[in-house]
Design a protein around this motif. Structure first.
Motif, short mmCIF file in Angstrom:
data_model
loop_
_atom_site.label_atom_id
_atom_site.label_comp_id
_atom_site.label_asym_id
_atom_site.label_seq_id
_atom_site.Cartn_x
_atom_site.Cartn_y
_atom_site.Cartn_z
N SER A 23 0.49 -1.20 -0.34
CA SER A 23 0.13 0.67 -0.53
C SER A 23 0.93 1.22 -0.47
CB SER A 23 -1.14 0.12 1.07
OG SER A 23 -1.94 -1.41 1.14
N ILE A 24 1.80 1.07 0.66
CA ILE A 24 3.17 2.57 0.37
C ILE A 24 3.08 2.26 -0.77
CG2 ILE A 24 5.30 3.00 1.42
CD1 ILE A 24 4.08 1.68 4.36
N LYS A 25 3.99 1.32 -1.03
CA LYS A 25 4.34 1.20 -2.86
C LYS A 25 3.35 1.70 -3.86
CE LYS A 25 6.14 -1.10 -6.47
NZ LYS A 25 6.49 -2.46 -6.64
N GLU A 26 1.99 2.03 -3.84
CA GLU A 26 0.67 2.67 -4.36
C GLU A 26 0.96 3.85 -4.15
OE1 GLU A 26 -3.22 0.96 -5.58
OE2 GLU A 26 -2.41 0.27 -3.89
N CYS A 27 1.05 3.99 -2.90
CA CYS A 27 1.22 5.92 -2.48
C CYS A 27 2.25 6.61 -2.99
CB CYS A 27 1.38 5.87 -0.88
SG CYS A 27 -0.13 5.62 -0.10
N VAL A 28 3.04 6.06 -3.38
CA VAL A 28 3.73 6.25 -4.10
C VAL A 28 4.48 6.22 -5.36
CG1 VAL A 28 7.44 5.95 -3.94
CG2 VAL A 28 6.01 5.26 -2.09
N SER A 29 3.60 5.34 -5.94
CA SER A 29 3.65 5.47 -6.85
C SER A 29 2.62 6.79 -7.76
CB SER A 29 3.54 4.10 -7.62
OG SER A 29 2.01 4.22 -7.54
N MET A 30 1.86 7.78 -6.80
CA MET A 30 0.87 8.18 -7.11
C MET A 30 1.85 9.47 -6.57
SD MET A 30 -2.71 7.26 -5.52
CE MET A 30 -2.45 6.47 -4.38
N GLY A 31 2.75 9.20 -6.09
CA GLY A 31 3.44 10.48 -6.89
C GLY A 31 3.82 10.90 -5.25
N VAL A 32 2.82 10.22 -3.99
CA VAL A 32 3.31 10.78 -2.36
C VAL A 32 4.43 10.94 -1.86
CG1 VAL A 32 2.18 10.44 -0.46
CG2 VAL A 32 0.72 9.95 -2.00
#
Length: 239
Positions: free
Chosen positions: A39-48
């Motif tokens: 889930s953290i990786k998914e956030c990072v992939s959104m530019g967060v």
């Protein structure tokens, strides 16, 4: 497929140590950790830009586990060491998922982590690296919730995501009071006056003074991290 869009640019995610233990209650559940890191990786992939503070309660809970038989300052320092084990475990799992990560600690442990330096942390975040902050504030008598608010203020985070074993703030302890009801939104002042101690009073006051909103939600479903980042109404918003 609709592209996922984040509501926040920079977040401070606080994860309780107990949540990383899963059903075992103590130690580490690597399946849980992997799902959280996905889930953290998914956030990072959104530019967060993601900063993380992790508790140590799955190994040691400072003054509580010391039972008055260990001096408070030393018991709290033991708790700080417990957070480092969790930080390293999460960092390793993120690296396995090809997420760049740095661990910074408030106490000097140069063999395994960088010292906490605000400007260096900010630079890592701007470069898309996840920064995990260990050892709480580095001082006894302060909880990791307080550390989360302090780091959020220092890195100028848009919001604090408080991922715990409970899905929000309740009017009373739902384990003790079957009539307790969940609150969708509450002010800092009401949290303090009603003594709804989801965070300790020091952490709540610090977030109030710095006007940083806090969203508390359950980590039981790690996908909640992504949902909150995207602006979905989950858990309880404080502020």
């Amino acid at each position: 497929m609709t592209e996922k869009k984040a509501e926040y640019k920079r977040i401070l995610l606080k994860i309780s140590g107990e949540a990383l233990a899963g059903d075992k209650k103590t130690g580490l559940d690597f399946d849980v950790i992997r799902n959280v890191c996905k889930s953290i990786k998914e956030c990072v992939s959104m530019g967060v830009e993601v900063g993380i503070v992790i508790g140590g309660g799955n190994f040691w809970r400072g003054v509580k586990d010391g039972e008055g038989k260990i001096e408070r300052t030393r018991a709290d320092h033991m708790g700080m060491m417990a957070t480092v084990m969790n930080c390293l475990a999460v960092a390793d799992m993120l690296e396995q998922l090809d997420v760049p990560v740095r661990v910074q600690t408030a106490l000097a442990i140069s063999a395994v982590a960088e010292p906490y330096i605000r400007l260096r942390a900010d630079r890592h975040l701007r470069k898309g690296r996840v920064v995990i902050f260990g050892c709480g504030t580095g001082h006894p008598y302060f909880s990791t919730d307080t550390a989360a608010v302090l780091r959020a203020a220092e890195i100028d985070a848009d919001v604090i995501l408080l991922a715990k074993n409970i899905d929000g703030v309740y009017t009373a302890d739902p384990k003790l009071d079957p009539n307790a009801t969940k609150i969708d939104a509450i002010s800092y002042t009401d949290m303090l006056t009603q003594r709804l101690m989801v965070m300790d009073s020091t952490a709540t006051s610090l977030s109030m003074d710095n006007e940083i909103p806090v969203i508390l939600f359950a980590l039981e479903d790690p996908e909640n991290i992504v949902k909150v980042v995207m602006g979905e109404k989950i858990g309880t918003r404080v502020g």
